[in-house]
Motif scaffolding. Structure first.
Motif, mmCIF file in Angstrom:
data_model
loop_
_atom_site.group_PDB
_atom_site.id
_atom_site.type_symbol
_atom_site.label_atom_id
_atom_site.label_comp_id
_atom_site.label_asym_id
_atom_site.label_seq_id
_atom_site.Cartn_x
_atom_site.Cartn_y
_atom_site.Cartn_z
ATOM 1 N N LYS A 8 7.261 16.804 2.430
ATOM 2 C CA LYS A 8 8.005 16.498 3.651
ATOM 3 C C LYS A 8 8.877 15.256 3.419
ATOM 4 O O LYS A 8 10.060 15.243 3.698
ATOM 5 N N PHE A 9 8.277 14.197 2.801
ATOM 6 C CA PHE A 9 9.056 12.948 2.668
ATOM 7 C C PHE A 9 9.796 12.949 1.328
ATOM 8 O O PHE A 9 9.284 12.509 0.313
ATOM 9 N N THR A 10 10.986 13.484 1.394
ATOM 10 C CA THR A 10 11.695 13.623 0.107
ATOM 11 C C THR A 10 12.832 12.624 -0.020
ATOM 12 O O THR A 10 13.393 12.418 -1.081
ATOM 13 N N LYS A 11 13.167 11.968 1.095
ATOM 14 C CA LYS A 11 14.330 11.086 1.024
ATOM 15 C C LYS A 11 13.829 9.691 0.608
ATOM 16 O O LYS A 11 13.090 9.033 1.352
ATOM 17 N N GLN A 12 14.203 9.274 -0.595
ATOM 18 C CA GLN A 12 13.743 7.949 -1.035
ATOM 19 C C GLN A 12 14.580 6.882 -0.343
ATOM 20 O O GLN A 12 15.811 6.907 -0.402
ATOM 21 N N VAL A 13 13.902 5.940 0.291
ATOM 22 C CA VAL A 13 14.634 4.929 1.049
ATOM 23 C C VAL A 13 14.525 3.550 0.407
ATOM 24 O O VAL A 13 15.210 2.621 0.792
ATOM 25 N N PHE A 14 13.651 3.440 -0.571
ATOM 26 C CA PHE A 14 13.559 2.154 -1.273
ATOM 27 C C PHE A 14 13.224 2.414 -2.725
ATOM 28 O O PHE A 14 12.245 3.115 -3.028
ATOM 29 N N SER A 15 14.049 1.889 -3.609
ATOM 30 C CA SER A 15 13.743 2.039 -5.046
ATOM 31 C C SER A 15 14.276 0.811 -5.781
ATOM 32 O O SER A 15 14.985 -0.014 -5.200
ATOM 33 N N PRO A 190 9.312 -10.908 6.087
ATOM 34 C CA PRO A 190 10.284 -9.810 5.956
ATOM 35 C C PRO A 190 11.634 -10.161 6.595
ATOM 36 O O PRO A 190 12.691 -9.928 6.008
ATOM 37 N N ARG A 194 15.372 -10.497 4.779
ATOM 38 C CA ARG A 194 16.611 -9.806 5.213
ATOM 39 C C ARG A 194 17.752 -10.827 5.348
ATOM 40 O O ARG A 194 18.854 -10.635 4.841
ATOM 41 N N LEU C 7 1.578 11.556 13.499
ATOM 42 C CA LEU C 7 1.872 12.017 12.136
ATOM 43 C C LEU C 7 2.639 10.931 11.382
ATOM 44 O O LEU C 7 3.491 10.241 11.960
ATOM 45 N N PRO C 8 2.373 10.731 10.050
ATOM 46 C CA PRO C 8 3.123 9.719 9.267
ATOM 47 C C PRO C 8 4.600 10.093 9.233
ATOM 48 O O PRO C 8 4.960 11.268 9.264
ATOM 49 N N LYS C 9 5.458 9.032 9.185
ATOM 50 C CA LYS C 9 6.907 9.311 9.114
ATOM 51 C C LYS C 9 7.432 8.943 7.743
ATOM 52 O O LYS C 9 8.637 8.930 7.496
ATOM 53 N N GLY C 10 6.529 8.597 6.853
ATOM 54 C CA GLY C 10 6.990 8.269 5.496
ATOM 55 C C GLY C 10 5.800 8.038 4.605
ATOM 56 O O GLY C 10 4.655 8.162 5.051
ATOM 57 N N ARG C 11 6.103 7.760 3.327
ATOM 58 C CA ARG C 11 4.979 7.444 2.407
ATOM 59 C C ARG C 11 5.473 6.485 1.336
ATOM 60 O O ARG C 11 6.687 6.324 1.113
ATOM 61 N N GLU C 13 4.619 4.713 -2.718
ATOM 62 C CA GLU C 13 3.826 4.774 -3.963
ATOM 63 C C GLU C 13 3.802 3.352 -4.541
ATOM 64 O O GLU C 13 4.847 2.699 -4.606
ATOM 65 N N GLY C 58 7.303 4.589 6.894
ATOM 66 C CA GLY C 58 8.399 4.570 5.910
ATOM 67 C C GLY C 58 9.359 3.427 6.164
ATOM 68 O O GLY C 58 10.534 3.461 5.781
ATOM 69 N N CYS C 59 8.896 2.343 6.779
ATOM 70 C CA CYS C 59 9.829 1.256 7.154
ATOM 71 C C CYS C 59 10.242 0.437 5.925
ATOM 72 O O CYS C 59 11.201 -0.304 5.960
ATOM 73 N N ALA C 60 9.457 0.523 4.829
ATOM 74 C CA ALA C 60 9.814 -0.129 3.554
ATOM 75 C C ALA C 60 9.688 -1.657 3.591
ATOM 76 O O ALA C 60 10.117 -2.327 2.647
ATOM 77 N N VAL C 61 9.105 -2.195 4.637
ATOM 78 C CA VAL C 61 8.965 -3.666 4.675
ATOM 79 C C VAL C 61 8.057 -4.136 3.537
ATOM 80 O O VAL C 61 8.280 -5.180 2.909
ATOM 81 N N GLN C 72 7.672 2.092 -4.046
ATOM 82 C CA GLN C 72 8.794 2.966 -3.691
ATOM 83 C C GLN C 72 8.459 3.626 -2.359
ATOM 84 O O GLN C 72 7.286 3.821 -2.045
ATOM 85 N N VAL C 73 9.489 3.915 -1.617
ATOM 86 C CA VAL C 73 9.275 4.420 -0.250
ATOM 87 C C VAL C 73 10.107 5.673 -0.006
ATOM 88 O O VAL C 73 11.265 5.760 -0.444
ATOM 89 N N TRP C 74 9.463 6.674 0.686
ATOM 90 C CA TRP C 74 10.184 7.890 1.045
ATOM 91 C C TRP C 74 10.055 8.114 2.542
ATOM 92 O O TRP C 74 9.061 7.695 3.167
ATOM 93 N N ARG C 75 11.031 8.821 3.079
ATOM 94 C CA ARG C 75 10.908 9.256 4.496
ATOM 95 C C ARG C 75 11.191 10.775 4.568
ATOM 96 O O ARG C 75 11.903 11.282 3.711
#
Lengths: 259, 365, 75
Positions: A8-15, A190, A194, C7-11, C13, C58-61, C72-75
């Motif tokens: 489901k979570f395929t869009k990487q938002v932080f790398s 945080p 920013r 439900l989670p909105k992101g994950r 690693e 998935g806020c990536a903070v 690494q973060v995904w949404r």
């Protein structure tokens, strides 16, 4: 259920930013150099500067930063990064040039170089890491060491009668005509991270637009030499240090004095 | 005066300014400096003449900053020069060590003055050790060229840029207040490069290539040792290929003077007078102080009956002469720290030497 | 449906080997999804682990606060 979530979570938002090499660093756990490095790399990527950038490394914990950036780098003698950067920028005005320096490097031995680079309005950007100590050499007193702060060379706590007062670089350089941008930020929350990124972006933008000298002072932690856990070190930044070193933009030139 | 061949263009110029002419001829377009007597003509001239030809002149806040501007511009692959005098050159030593360790080319001019300390502005050769043994840390070396005329201030500067690029190493011109501030005619020969122009190691932004790093730090074990041996091989190659010296009436000279720079210049007059008196005297003049002409010195000393080392200091090149030959017994020293030896003084010394070794005036071979 | 968790909105690693167990990410996460693990990595650190994925937005903070870019973060 777990692998379903994965699809489901395929869009990487932080790398990892492209300009930051995928290697582990020598920095201590919780050291804010790591955060400053990432912000620097993200900003290089943001302006797509990686292939046009020459970084100038200091002498201090960050001397090894050239192992962490996919960018051309030259190593400067202790305190002389602004002078080396001047030499690079004068030789290649169309290249993006930055220095990254600690408080021992910039505020002690390198004070003359940083003041004159700023006063000349040298069109380059300086990231100044203020963690109130000499990290690489084992936690000695620096010009930014707080009053009362115990270090390996101020074992009884810094005493102004003997060691004078902590120096406020961002304000000092803001008084120089050549300075186009001078700000102090921190990276202990945080929100601060920013804001720090915004300040670094502004500093980069100054150079890109040829507005002259830009510097961002980043209040940072040094857990190992402060003898603190990383999270407690951040509290020190938020408390005592931010009190003496107020965050803010101390100079922001609106338009260039010269074409 | 030998008759001037028709058509040779000559210029009357100060030694210091001839260095600038040589640098510009060699394609140098970047100069950084700081005011210090007796070299001020150089930054003054270049501040006027570099900008109109698209060059960059920048006066630094100190010589410490100056050498680091040099480091940055050199790392960018550009030819770059600075000039100073003793006290300023002392402040540049750390930077020179970094440049040698990082293998960066540049030309550094020392128009020597009196020392130690503030010393004085009279000429001197008291910076010989600092130049040739290198005053910075870590045991690096540097080619050191010693002009004794305005012509050489011009031509050796051009050579210095080629040596710097050839070896990726700082190169020093060791002049002094006499040669720097005197005027005499010289021929501005055209510059012919002996080194490739592109510098594949320079930092220009890593577009289309892997990133490059220019540094002198080598922390991984035995990396710094290997690096030192690499630099050592470079210096050995300099010793093999870059020695330059000038003989004057050396053939059959019973008395041999060894002197460089202004001391050698003045000696030429004394030699003329002495030979007119029938005294068999000649001279070997090192032009490169590093690499020192050890072989040439040894040959000259072994053939001579007496050797007179003349320096404007209390004996520095003297040590290199002593190292170069085992015939120490033949060697005399005439030292004039922070002052110019006169031809009369040198002639007097030659006469007494001649007496000592029983050379009769008049039987000059 | 009583008691169903949002439900989670992101994950995320976390790079187990690279983490230096500095703990900066733990208070950074608004949903307290991360905690210190028990396994030690090659460096000898008990790396942080993504303990409560169900709460992740998935806020990536956490990733923003990590000095070693381990997350690494995904949404």
């Amino acid at each position: 259920m777990k692998n379903k979530a994965k699809e489901k979570f395929t869009k990487q938002v932080f790398s990892r930013p492209r300009s930051l090499l995928d290697v582990s660093t020598h920095y201590c756990p919780g050291c804010h150099h790591g955060i400053a490095h990432r912000i620097l790399a993200e900003t290089i990527d943001h302006f797509d500067l990686r292939e046009k950038t020459i970084g100038v490394a200091p002498v201090g914990c960050a001397v090894l930063m050239y192992d962490y950036f996919d960018v051309d780098f030259v190593e400067a003698p202790h305190g002389r990064a602004p002078a080396v950067a001047t030499g690079v920028k004068r030789a290649q005005p169309d290249r993006f040039v930055f220095t990254y320096q600690g408080d021992g490097d910039l505020a002690a031995i390198g004070t003359s170089e940083i003041i004159h680079a700023a006063n000349r309005g040298e069109n380059l950007t300086v990231l100044f890491i203020n963690n109130t100590t000499y990290g690489m050499t084992g936690g000695q007193m620096a010009p930014t060491t707080m009053l009362g702060q115990k270090t390996s060379t101020s074992p009884y706590g810094r005493d102004f009668r003997n060691d004078g007062y902590p120096i406020r670089i961002a304000e000092m350089l803001a008084t120089l005509e050549g300075t186009a941008f001078s700000a102090r930020v921190a990276t202990s929350t945080p929100a601060q991270i920013r804001k720090a990124k915004e300040a670094v972006k502004k500093a980069f933008d100054m150079q890109i637009r040829g507005m002259g000298f830009s510097i961002v002072e980043i209040l940072s932690t040094c857990p190992t030499n402060w003898g603190m856990k990383p999270l407690d070190a951040q509290k020190r930044v938020l408390g005592e240090m931010s009190g003496y070193y107020p965050l803010g933009v101390y100079k922001e030139r609106k338009q260039a004095d010269f074409a | 005066m030998t008759p001037e061949p028709v058509g040779i263009k000559r210029e009357l110029m100060k030694g210091n300014v001839a260095i600038c002419a040589g640098a510009i001829a060699a394609g140098c377009r970047f100069y950084y400096g700081y005011p210090i007597t007796p070299q001020n003509d150089i930054p003054e001239y270049l501040s006027a003449h570099l900008p109109p030809i698209g060059g960059t002149f920048l006066q630094a806040e100190s010589e410490v900053a100056t050498i680091n501007y040099l480091l940055g511009t050199s790392a960018s692959g550009k030819r770059v020069m600075t000039s100073s005098s003793g006290p300023g050159i002392s402040l540049m030593q750390e930077g020179l060590s970094y440049m040698a360790g990082s293998e960066l080319p540049a030309v550094i001019v020392n128009i020597s003055r009196s020392g130690p300390g503030l010393g004085g502005i009279a000429p001197s050769q008291g910076d010989y050790f600092q130049a040739t043994k290198c005053g910075g840390h870590g045991g690096y070396r540097m080619p050191v060229l010693a002009p004794h005329s305005v012509q050489e201030m011009y031509s050796l500067t051009m050579l210095a840029f080629d040596l710097a690029d050839k070896y990726r190493n700082p190169v020093m011109i060791l002049g002094d207040a006499v040669i720097g501030q005197m005027k005499e005619p010289f021929v501005p020969t055209s510059y012919v490069s002996t080194v490739p122009e592109e510098k594949p190691w320079s930092l220009t932004g890593c577009a289309g290539r892997p990133r490059r790093i220019i540094k002198s730090l080598h922390l991984k074990d035995d990396e710094i040792e290997a690096h030192n041996w690499k630099l050592h091989r470079k210096y050995m190659t300099m010793r093999e290929e870059e020695v330059r010296s000038e003989p004057t009436h050396l053939e059959g000279a019973g008395i041999v003077i060894v002197a460089f720079g202004t001391a050698a210049r003045v000696s030429k007059t004394a030699i003329q007078w002495a030979r007119a008196e029938g005294l068999p005297v000649g001279m070997l003049r090192p032009v490169t102080l590093f690499p020192f002409p050890s072989r040439e010195v040894d040959e000259a000393v072994s053939r001579a009956d007496a050797v007179l080392v003349i320096e404007m200091n209390t004996g520095q090149m003297l040590e290199d002469v002593l190292i170069s030959t085992r015939h120490h017994d033949k060697i005399r020293f005439l030292g004039k720290p922070c002052a110019i030896p006169t031809p009369e003084e040198i002639l007097q010394e030659i006469r007494s030497l001649a007496g000592e070794i029983g050379v009769k005036a008049g039987n000059v071979r | 449906m009583p008691g169903t968790a949002p439900l989670p909105k992101g994950r995320i690693e976390i790079d187990f080997e690279r983490c230096k167990a500095c703990e900066l990410c733990i208070p950074a996460c608004p949903k307290n999804c991360i905690e210190m693990g028990t396994g030690t990595n090659r460096q000898g650190f008990a790396a942080a682990v993504f303990a409560r994925p169900g709460d992740c937005t998935g806020c990536a903070v956490c990733a923003e606060c990590c000095p070693d870019v381990c997350i690494q973060v995904w949404r």
